[in-house]
Design a protein around this motif. Structure first.
Motif, PDB file in Angstrom:
ATOM      1  N   TRP A 264     -53.263 -33.458  71.636  1.00  0.00           N
ATOM      2  CA  TRP A 264     -52.104 -32.823  71.016  1.00  0.00           C
ATOM      3  C   TRP A 264     -50.957 -33.768  70.743  1.00  0.00           C
ATOM      4  O   TRP A 264     -50.113 -33.488  69.894  1.00  0.00           O
ATOM      5  CB  TRP A 264     -51.611 -31.666  71.890  1.00  0.00           C
ATOM      6  CG  TRP A 264     -52.579 -30.536  71.920  1.00  0.00           C
ATOM      7  CD1 TRP A 264     -53.500 -30.280  72.893  1.00  0.00           C
ATOM      8  CD2 TRP A 264     -52.788 -29.540  70.925  1.00  0.00           C
ATOM      9  NE1 TRP A 264     -54.254 -29.179  72.577  1.00  0.00           N
ATOM     10  CE2 TRP A 264     -53.825 -28.706  71.361  1.00  0.00           C
ATOM     11  CE3 TRP A 264     -52.184 -29.270  69.701  1.00  0.00           C
ATOM     12  CZ2 TRP A 264     -54.276 -27.620  70.630  1.00  0.00           C
ATOM     13  CZ3 TRP A 264     -52.633 -28.178  68.979  1.00  0.00           C
ATOM     14  CH2 TRP A 264     -53.667 -27.380  69.436  1.00  0.00           C
ATOM     15  N   LEU A 265     -50.877 -34.878  71.457  1.00  0.00           N
ATOM     16  CA  LEU A 265     -49.714 -35.757  71.335  1.00  0.00           C
ATOM     17  C   LEU A 265     -50.057 -37.146  70.809  1.00  0.00           C
ATOM     18  O   LEU A 265     -49.253 -38.064  70.911  1.00  0.00           O
ATOM     19  CB  LEU A 265     -49.003 -35.866  72.696  1.00  0.00           C
ATOM     20  CG  LEU A 265     -48.437 -34.545  73.180  1.00  0.00           C
ATOM     21  CD1 LEU A 265     -47.978 -34.664  74.617  1.00  0.00           C
ATOM     22  CD2 LEU A 265     -47.295 -34.101  72.294  1.00  0.00           C
ATOM     23  N   LYS A 266     -51.232 -37.291  70.217  1.00  0.00           N
ATOM     24  CA  LYS A 266     -51.669 -38.614  69.770  1.00  0.00           C
ATOM     25  C   LYS A 266     -50.781 -39.194  68.661  1.00  0.00           C
ATOM     26  O   LYS A 266     -50.764 -40.395  68.464  1.00  0.00           O
ATOM     27  CB  LYS A 266     -53.125 -38.587  69.339  1.00  0.00           C
ATOM     28  CG  LYS A 266     -53.419 -37.714  68.145  1.00  0.00           C
ATOM     29  CD  LYS A 266     -54.897 -37.687  67.859  1.00  0.00           C
ATOM     30  CE  LYS A 266     -55.195 -36.726  66.721  1.00  0.00           C
ATOM     31  NZ  LYS A 266     -56.625 -36.567  66.534  1.00  0.00           N
ATOM     32  N   ASN A 267     -50.029 -38.360  67.959  1.00  0.00           N
ATOM     33  CA  ASN A 267     -49.141 -38.857  66.903  1.00  0.00           C
ATOM     34  C   ASN A 267     -47.692 -38.985  67.365  1.00  0.00           C
ATOM     35  O   ASN A 267     -46.968 -39.853  66.894  1.00  0.00           O
ATOM     36  CB  ASN A 267     -49.206 -37.939  65.678  1.00  0.00           C
ATOM     37  CG  ASN A 267     -50.577 -37.932  65.057  1.00  0.00           C
ATOM     38  OD1 ASN A 267     -51.214 -38.958  64.944  1.00  0.00           O
ATOM     39  ND2 ASN A 267     -51.052 -36.766  64.679  1.00  0.00           N
ATOM     40  N   THR A 268     -47.259 -38.127  68.274  1.00  0.00           N
ATOM     41  CA  THR A 268     -45.867 -38.096  68.711  1.00  0.00           C
ATOM     42  C   THR A 268     -45.585 -39.072  69.842  1.00  0.00           C
ATOM     43  O   THR A 268     -44.612 -39.821  69.801  1.00  0.00           O
ATOM     44  CB  THR A 268     -45.492 -36.675  69.175  1.00  0.00           C
ATOM     45  OG1 THR A 268     -45.772 -35.767  68.107  1.00  0.00           O
ATOM     46  CG2 THR A 268     -44.036 -36.583  69.554  1.00  0.00           C
ATOM     47  N   ALA A 269     -46.405 -39.048  70.877  1.00  0.00           N
ATOM     48  CA  ALA A 269     -46.143 -39.835  72.086  1.00  0.00           C
ATOM     49  C   ALA A 269     -46.049 -41.341  71.831  1.00  0.00           C
ATOM     50  O   ALA A 269     -45.212 -42.006  72.449  1.00  0.00           O
ATOM     51  CB  ALA A 269     -47.182 -39.519  73.155  1.00  0.00           C
ATOM     52  N   PRO A 270     -46.848 -41.926  70.927  1.00  0.00           N
ATOM     53  CA  PRO A 270     -46.689 -43.371  70.691  1.00  0.00           C
ATOM     54  C   PRO A 270     -45.292 -43.726  70.162  1.00  0.00           C
ATOM     55  O   PRO A 270     -44.743 -44.779  70.510  1.00  0.00           O
ATOM     56  CB  PRO A 270     -47.761 -43.705  69.652  1.00  0.00           C
ATOM     57  CG  PRO A 270     -48.776 -42.639  69.802  1.00  0.00           C
ATOM     58  CD  PRO A 270     -48.012 -41.406  70.207  1.00  0.00           C
ATOM     59  N   LEU A 271     -44.710 -42.845  69.354  1.00  0.00           N
ATOM     60  CA  LEU A 271     -43.359 -43.093  68.851  1.00  0.00           C
ATOM     61  C   LEU A 271     -42.333 -43.021  69.975  1.00  0.00           C
ATOM     62  O   LEU A 271     -41.386 -43.816  70.021  1.00  0.00           O
ATOM     63  CB  LEU A 271     -43.011 -42.076  67.765  1.00  0.00           C
ATOM     64  CG  LEU A 271     -43.919 -42.075  66.539  1.00  0.00           C
ATOM     65  CD1 LEU A 271     -43.571 -40.916  65.619  1.00  0.00           C
ATOM     66  CD2 LEU A 271     -43.818 -43.390  65.801  1.00  0.00           C
ATOM     67  N   VAL A 272     -42.536 -42.085  70.894  1.00  0.00           N
ATOM     68  CA  VAL A 272     -41.639 -41.960  72.042  1.00  0.00           C
ATOM     69  C   VAL A 272     -41.733 -43.211  72.904  1.00  0.00           C
ATOM     70  O   VAL A 272     -40.715 -43.785  73.300  1.00  0.00           O
ATOM     71  CB  VAL A 272     -41.977 -40.692  72.860  1.00  0.00           C
ATOM     72  CG1 VAL A 272     -41.195 -40.659  74.159  1.00  0.00           C
ATOM     73  CG2 VAL A 272     -41.716 -39.439  72.038  1.00  0.00           C
ATOM     74  N   ALA A 273     -42.957 -43.664  73.185  1.00  0.00           N
ATOM     75  CA  ALA A 273     -43.152 -44.869  73.998  1.00  0.00           C
ATOM     76  C   ALA A 273     -42.499 -46.079  73.337  1.00  0.00           C
ATOM     77  O   ALA A 273     -41.851 -46.898  74.003  1.00  0.00           O
ATOM     78  CB  ALA A 273     -44.639 -45.119  74.229  1.00  0.00           C
TER      79      ALA A 273
END
Length: 75
Positions: free
Chosen positions: A56-65
């Motif tokens: 579910w977060l494969k697109n969002t979480a990398p940007l947050v990191a």
């Protein structure tokens, strides 16, 4: 509703142990800000990167990191 970040961290920790993406990412925010837990940016980044490996977060979480690494997440 009373805000209780320490209690939230305990619940997010339980979900993170089960590799629940939202719990991993929410816990990373708490560690990044030091909200209810001892501030630990390195751990926050690691949790966000782990969240990025969930479906579910494969697109969002990398940007947050990435923003955490750059110190620009909350700017």
């Amino acid at each position: 509703v009373k805000r209780e970040p320490k209690q939230a961290a305990l619940w997010y920790e339980k979900g993170a142990k089960l590799n629940h993406g939202n719990c991993l990412l929410d816990l990373s925010y708490l560690y990044y800000k030091g909200d209810g837990v001892v501030k630990n940016v390195e751990l926050a980044i690691n949790l966000a990167e782990k969240a990025s490996k969930t479906e579910w977060l494969k697109n969002t979480a990398p940007l947050v990191a990435k923003k955490m690494r750059n110190g620009t997440l909350l700017n």
